[in-house]
Design a protein around this motif. Structure first.
Motif, PDB file in Angstrom:
ATOM      1  N   ARG A 277       0.835  -1.197   0.000  1.00  0.00           N
ATOM      2  CA  ARG A 277       0.000   0.000   0.000  1.00  0.00           C
ATOM      3  C   ARG A 277       0.867   1.243   0.000  1.00  0.00           C
ATOM      4  NH1 ARG A 277      -2.475   1.912   5.704  1.00  0.00           N
ATOM      5  NH2 ARG A 277      -2.353   3.839   4.477  1.00  0.00           N
TER       6      ARG A 277
ATOM      7  N   VAL B 133       5.227   5.519   9.357  1.00  0.00           N
ATOM      8  CA  VAL B 133       4.942   4.398   8.470  1.00  0.00           C
ATOM      9  C   VAL B 133       5.210   3.131   9.266  1.00  0.00           C
ATOM     10  CG1 VAL B 133       5.555   3.222   6.328  1.00  0.00           C
ATOM     11  CG2 VAL B 133       5.547   5.717   6.411  1.00  0.00           C
ATOM     12  N   GLU B 134       4.129   2.477   9.688  1.00  0.00           N
ATOM     13  CA  GLU B 134       4.238   1.275  10.517  1.00  0.00           C
ATOM     14  C   GLU B 134       5.148   1.505  11.720  1.00  0.00           C
ATOM     15  OE1 GLU B 134       2.457  -1.543  10.046  1.00  0.00           O
ATOM     16  OE2 GLU B 134       1.449  -0.474   8.418  1.00  0.00           O
TER      17      GLU B 134
ATOM     18  N   TYR C  67       1.770   4.901   1.437  1.00  0.00           N
ATOM     19  CA  TYR C  67       1.666   5.801   2.584  1.00  0.00           C
ATOM     20  C   TYR C  67       2.051   7.200   2.123  1.00  0.00           C
ATOM     21  CZ  TYR C  67       1.381   1.760   5.732  1.00  0.00           C
ATOM     22  OH  TYR C  67       0.984   0.614   6.373  1.00  0.00           O
ATOM     23  N   GLN C  68       1.170   8.173   2.402  1.00  0.00           N
ATOM     24  CA  GLN C  68       1.414   9.555   1.992  1.00  0.00           C
ATOM     25  C   GLN C  68       1.551  10.455   3.220  1.00  0.00           C
ATOM     26  OE1 GLN C  68      -2.052   8.879  -1.051  1.00  0.00           O
ATOM     27  NE2 GLN C  68      -1.161  10.881  -1.536  1.00  0.00           N
TER      28      GLN C  68
ATOM     29  N   TRP D 297       5.919  12.019   9.960  1.00  0.00           N
ATOM     30  CA  TRP D 297       4.808  11.085   9.849  1.00  0.00           C
ATOM     31  C   TRP D 297       5.305   9.675  10.120  1.00  0.00           C
ATOM     32  CZ3 TRP D 297       4.236   8.525   4.664  1.00  0.00           C
ATOM     33  CH2 TRP D 297       5.250   8.898   3.773  1.00  0.00           C
TER      34      TRP D 297
END
Length: 385
Positions: free
Chosen positions: A205, A236-237, A207-208, A234
């Motif tokens: 997927r 991401v996981e 991620y933005q 931000w």
């Protein structure tokens, strides 16, 4: 009297050496190694290399001369680089001279522009062919980090004018979503990657990071606009990332050079970056056979009178790993490392600009762009008296 004579002799020696220095010029020989013509090709010379050959040159008092036509060539001093453009036939070699001289008091007409636009907080930029924008904090709830496209039918700059028309009220209002003869914003981005935005590809997927949080213009014409966007931290996981995106657009071109750098507490980690083209109705996807590019071509808007639009992304062969898609966009994916710059190219072309007649020409443009990256211009410098 003896002292005065010595001073006079020293002064004359200094002046004569200065005149001698100013008679020197730097010859620049540039060759196109490709078997195809290259239009609006940017020649970039490092000032450090220029000054190494001719230390007395300075950026404010030089001109670039085409030795064949004897005419001055429009140039731009871009911090560390001197830029100028020309067209090449297949396998053609051209010569230029850089020397002391004046370009006159008149400021040259810029073929590019970039600006942060209040109160919308967009960053919008354009050249003589196409225009783009990215959204800032004011629209954070509605959009993400996708790239919007403004299609142009004219070669002059329109961004400032279109924003003013959109913001005016009453009879003065002129919507840039309607073509009044110059082009329009027909493109719909939403929360997608738009025309070549990028995100992290992880567990199948995208991620933005959301909209940009800060911006700065690095250079703005007359041949190249470069700016930088920074995004808030931000996750991401569970991994913290900060993204900086530097975008450059040259006059006469349809693709932006996009340099993405991620930083995190764990530098050196390998990451995958997905660059995307938002899916549109009545479009056809194409991809390179031996070169890493994807292109989407089809109707610009619901009304066919508005022609056809191509969007595209080009990666470097050294970073490319594959292609994919999700429900919103077609993706081309590359490998990068945290703390290192990942470079790719993305943009758009429109039939009504007069540059592309159909999908074959747009796909050929993307293919030749890959070949241009693999076959850089060959440049030789030499001092001449």
């Amino acid at each position: 009297m003896k002292t005065r004579s010595l001073v006079t002799a020293s002064t004359l020696l200094f002046l004569s050496s200065l005149i001698f220095c100013r008679e020197k010029v730097l010859q620049v020989k540039v060759s196109n190694p490709s078997r195809f013509a290259r239009q609006n090709e940017m020649i970039s010379l490092r000032w450090s290399e220029i000054l190494k050959e001719l230390p007395s040159l300075g950026s404010k008092d030089i001109v670039v001369i085409d030795t064949r036509t004897k005419g001055k060539v429009l140039s731009q001093s871009n911090g560390d680089d001197l830029l100028f453009q020309t067209n090449f036939a297949a396998k053609e070699t051209k010569s230029f001279v850089i020397k002391y001289g004046s370009n006159g008091d008149t400021k040259p007409q810029s073929r590019v522009d970039g600006r942060f636009v209040e109160p919308r907080q967009d960053y919008a930029w354009e050249n003589d062919r196409i225009a783009f924008r990215m959204y800032g904090p004011a629209l954070a709830a509605e959009v993400n980090n996708g790239i919007d496209v403004w299609t142009k039918r004219v070669r002059y700059l329109i961004v400032e004018k279109w924003y003013k028309g959109e913001e005016d009220t009453g009879k003065s209002k002129v919507s840039y979503h309607i073509d009044h003869g110059e082009g329009a914003d027909f493109f719909s981005v939403g929360k997608s990657l738009g025309a070549g935005g990028s995100g992290i590809w992880y567990n199948n997927r995208v991620y933005q990071p959301g909209v940009f949080s800060s911006q700065r213009t690095i250079c703005n014409g007359p041949l190249r606009v470069t700016f930088e966007l920074t995004y808030n931290t931000w996750l991401v996981e569970g991994k913290q990332l900060i993204e900086t995106k530097r975008i450059s657009l040259d006059a006469g071109q349809h693709l932006n050079r996009i340099e993405v750098t991620f930083t995190s507490p764990i530098p050196g980690d390998t990451i995958l970056i997905a660059c995307g083209l938002v899916k549109r109705k009545n479009t056809l996807l194409s991809r390179g056979n031996n070169n890493p590019w994807i292109g989407l071509w089809g109707q610009t808007a619901e009304d066919s009178v508005n022609g056809s639009l191509g969007t595209g992304v080009v990666l470097l062969k050294s970073t490319f790993i594959g292609m994919n898609e999700d429900k919103d966009q077609h993706l081309i994916i590359g490998r990068a490392k945290v703390g290192e710059t990942f470079t790719y190219y993305a943009g758009a072309g429109w039939t009504r600009s007069g540059d592309f007649a159909g999908s074959d020409e747009w796909n050929a443009y993307l293919e030749s762009y890959c070949q241009r990256l693999q076959q850089p211009l060959r440049i030789k410098l030499a001092v001449q008296k």
